[in-house]
Scaffold this active site. Structure first.
Site, short mmCIF file in Angstrom:
data_model
loop_
_atom_site.label_atom_id
_atom_site.label_comp_id
_atom_site.label_asym_id
_atom_site.label_seq_id
_atom_site.Cartn_x
_atom_site.Cartn_y
_atom_site.Cartn_z
N GLY A 1 -10.18 0.43 2.82
CA GLY A 1 -10.11 -0.86 3.84
C GLY A 1 -9.55 -0.17 5.21
N ARG A 2 -9.13 1.04 5.52
CA ARG A 2 -8.95 1.51 6.77
C ARG A 2 -9.19 2.95 6.48
NH1 ARG A 2 -2.32 2.79 6.60
NH2 ARG A 2 -2.02 2.81 4.35
N LYS B 1 -8.37 8.49 8.35
CA LYS B 1 -7.46 7.33 7.59
C LYS B 1 -6.97 6.68 8.83
CE LYS B 1 -3.91 6.60 4.41
NZ LYS B 1 -3.15 7.25 3.06
N GLY C 1 -6.77 -2.37 8.86
CA GLY C 1 -7.39 -1.11 9.09
C GLY C 1 -6.88 -0.03 9.55
N ARG D 1 -8.19 13.43 6.62
CA ARG D 1 -7.91 13.78 5.37
C ARG D 1 -8.96 14.83 4.75
NH1 ARG D 1 -5.33 9.54 1.24
NH2 ARG D 1 -7.39 8.98 1.14
N ASP E 1 -6.73 3.63 -8.69
CA ASP E 1 -7.68 4.13 -7.32
C ASP E 1 -6.89 5.14 -6.58
OD1 ASP E 1 -5.46 1.99 -7.06
OD2 ASP E 1 -6.03 2.37 -5.15
N ASN E 2 -5.62 5.65 -7.13
CA ASN E 2 -5.07 6.68 -6.47
C ASN E 2 -5.04 7.97 -7.51
OD1 ASN E 2 -4.57 5.46 -4.12
ND2 ASN E 2 -2.62 4.82 -4.70
N ASP F 1 -3.14 10.08 -1.55
CA ASP F 1 -2.50 8.82 -1.00
C ASP F 1 -1.08 8.84 -0.99
OD1 ASP F 1 -4.37 7.20 0.16
OD2 ASP F 1 -4.35 5.58 -1.36
P1 AMP Z 1 -3.22 2.33 -0.86
O1 AMP Z 1 -2.06 1.61 -1.43
O2 AMP Z 1 -2.93 2.92 0.20
O3 AMP Z 1 -3.95 3.07 -2.06
O4 AMP Z 1 -4.36 1.06 -0.58
C1 AMP Z 1 -4.84 -0.01 -1.65
C2 AMP Z 1 -5.79 -0.65 -1.00
O5 AMP Z 1 -5.46 -1.13 0.01
C3 AMP Z 1 -7.08 0.14 -0.48
O6 AMP Z 1 -8.21 -0.23 -0.85
C4 AMP Z 1 -6.93 0.52 1.04
O7 AMP Z 1 -8.05 0.69 1.56
C5 AMP Z 1 -6.44 -0.92 1.39
N1 AMP Z 1 -5.49 -1.02 2.52
C6 AMP Z 1 -4.31 -0.25 2.75
N2 AMP Z 1 -3.71 -0.70 3.80
C7 AMP Z 1 -4.83 -1.31 4.66
C8 AMP Z 1 -4.81 -1.57 6.01
N3 AMP Z 1 -3.81 -1.67 6.90
N4 AMP Z 1 -5.96 -2.24 6.31
C9 AMP Z 1 -6.96 -2.74 5.19
N5 AMP Z 1 -6.97 -1.94 4.03
C10 AMP Z 1 -5.73 -1.58 3.72
MG MG Z 2 -5.06 4.50 -2.29
#
Ligand code: AMP
Ligand code: MG
Length: 480
Positions: free
Chosen positions: A86-87, A107, A120, A170, A246-247, A256
């Site tokens: 998502g970002r 990232k 994002g 990354r 997912d991590n 992550d």
């Molecule tokens: P994470 O907790 O970093 O593993 O993120 C979980 C999900 O949320 C992943 O699909 C990320 O891409 C999405 N995500 C986290 N932060 C953002 C953001 N600021 N904008 C868009 N997507 C995000």
């Molecule tokens: Mg993640």
């Protein structure tokens, strides 16, 4: 300096289209280079004349190898969700002169089709934190994603307050996750799962290519890698904080670095993540969680394990049943090494349990307690003088003297017990200073954590835990 920039070969785009969206980062237009990892760049065969050239290369399109965001799914805490970068976008897969392949991901790249409600973006604070922790992990000897550079984007990013925006480059052997397999299996089209299996084996585990049951063989390989990874986390007192499927990488790399932290006083229930109210990802629960994630991985692979569902479940269950014995062997062996005892001397594991009990009761610092046991080391720290600890110490000494040579014990202990970890309060201090424009404390901290096993005088401050009040209040956040 001669310019030798990216040499991309984006093999991921061979997968069916649902696995990715071609998209470019949008946050680098006004990027300003803040940090660059020379050592890693050399390993990747990347050099450049100036920061401007480097940023220009990041922005240049390579029509043969377009950038892309990855689709995936995952169990976040315990609920299944459709996700995706998502970002982040994978700018490309860098091929090195010795034939290694690494994802180079931006990232904090701007919104993608998987951003849902998110902006994002990422903050300077969070990207510097990821840079520091990933460098510390690498030098501690833990398989990990790495950080090539941090940029200020010149944007304002709102997270409770306004923050300076940043992007991180990354680097990972691959970003394929357990959640990528869940995506293929539960949300993909006919043939997706099989395509991902073959792609993963070819890219990460080519020695499995001829196996009779490649899905089962991949499961075993990933299980072993994940066990070894979490054993490393337990060795250095690391708490990932958000080990969702997912991590969990299929390559066995930690990545992550959101709400993660290093434990100071030992307690298996230690949690720092502000969103982990139940202690699901607590220090001592990490083996249970990785086993749970592996069960989700096996579930996703079921259709490829055997044509009949029942036969597939039986195979998966058998494979998963091997977890406990392997975990025990690897974990016990590692903890014995921390005490200078050979991994095979499992009869002495009671010494480890007794020490952990004492550390818990007496709130002893995890890193420093082991470091202070190092024979003949100028640690500058002292062991507790109370009777319980001294009696344990005398028993341990008796075992050490009879079980292996002094040299061997010292060698095992020196290799498994770091002296320097990124102490939470100092990480925060360094990040606060960086936020105010001074990178000096951050650079000092980087120098310290890049040699975690080498004693250096004058660094006493980096070996002290924070005041209990700081630790109690310390919380780390996701998605910052
Ligand atoms: P994470 O907790 O970093 O593993 O993120 C979980 C999900 O949320 C992943 O699909 C990320 O891409 C999405 N995500 C986290 N932060 C953002 C953001 N600021 N904008 C868009 N997507 C995000
Ligand atoms: Mg993640």
């Amino acid at each position: 300096m001669p310019t030798n920039l990216f040499k991309f070969d984006n093999s991921y785009l061979q997968l069916p289209e649902g696995f990715y969206s071609k998209i470019r980062p949008t946050t680098l237009q006004k990027a300003e280079l803040l940090l660059f990892n020379e050592e890693l760049a050399a390993q990747l065969d990347i050099s450049f004349g100036s920061a401007t050239d480097f940023i220009a290369a990041l922005q240049a399109e390579d029509p043969q190898n377009p950038a892309f965001a990855q689709a995936y799914a995952g169990h976040q805490f315990s609920s299944f969700t459709r996700l995706g970068d998502g970002r982040a976008v994978v700018l490309g897969e860098q091929l090195t002169s010795v034939g290694q392949r690494f994802d180079i991901q931006v990232k904090g790249s701007g919104r993608t089709p998987y951003s849902r409600g998110g902006d994002g973006k990422a903050t300077v604070y969070a990207m510097l934190r990821e840079y520091l922790i990933s460098e510390a992990m690498f030098h501690l000897g833990v398989p990990t994603s790495r950080s090539l550079a941090v940029f200020k984007t010149g944007e304002t990013v709102y997270r409770q307050t306004n923050n300076e925006g940043a992007a991180l480059l990354r680097v990972m052997e691959s970003h394929i996750r357990v959640g990528t397999f869940q995506f293929a299996s539960f949300l993909g089209k006919e043939g997706d799962l099989e395509a991902l299996l073959h792609y993963t084996i070819e890219r990460l585990y080519p020695h499995l290519a001829g196996c009779e049951n490649p899905a089962l063989a991949l499961f075993h390989e990933v299980m072993n890698r994940q066990i070894d990874l979490v054993v490393h986390w337990m060795r250095v007192g690391f708490i990932h904080g958000v080990m969702n499927t997912d991590n969990s990488s299929v390559s066995g790399e930690s990545f992550d670095y959101g709400p993660c932290a290093f434990m100071n006083a030992y307690h298996p229930a230690t949690v720092y993540s502000s969103i982990d109210e139940q202690g699901r990802y607590a220090f001592g629960n990490q083996p249970n969680i990785i086993k749970w994630n592996l069960a989700r991985f096996a579930e996703a692979l079921l259709p490829l394990m055997a044509p009949e569902k029942e036969a597939a479940i039986a195979l998966a269950q058998d494979a998963l049943d091997a977890f406990d014995a392997r975990w025990k062997r690897q974990y016990q062996g590692m903890m014995l090494h921390k005490l200078g005892i050979e991994a095979t001397e499992t009869a002495h594991f009671a010494l480890v349990e007794q020490l952990l009990d004492l550390m818990e009761q007496q709130q002893l610092d995890f890193t420093n307690t082991f470091a202070t046991l190092l024979p003949g080391h100028q640690t500058g720290l002292t062991l507790p003088e109370n009777e319980a600890f001294q009696s344990w110490y005398a028993n341990w000494q008796k075992v050490i003297i009879t079980s292996s040579s002094c040299e061997r014990a010292s060698e095992l202990m020196a290799a498994n017990n770091p002296l320097y970890i990124p102490r939470n309060h100092l990480v925060e201090e360094a990040l606060e200073a960086a936020n105010k424009g001074s990178l000096e404390p951050f650079e000092t901290m980087l120098r310290v954590v890049r040699q975690p096993y080498t004693y250096r005088s004058g660094l006493e401050k980096f070996r002290q835990g924070a005041e209990p009040q700081f630790e109690e209040a310390y919380q780390t956040f996701c998605g910052t």
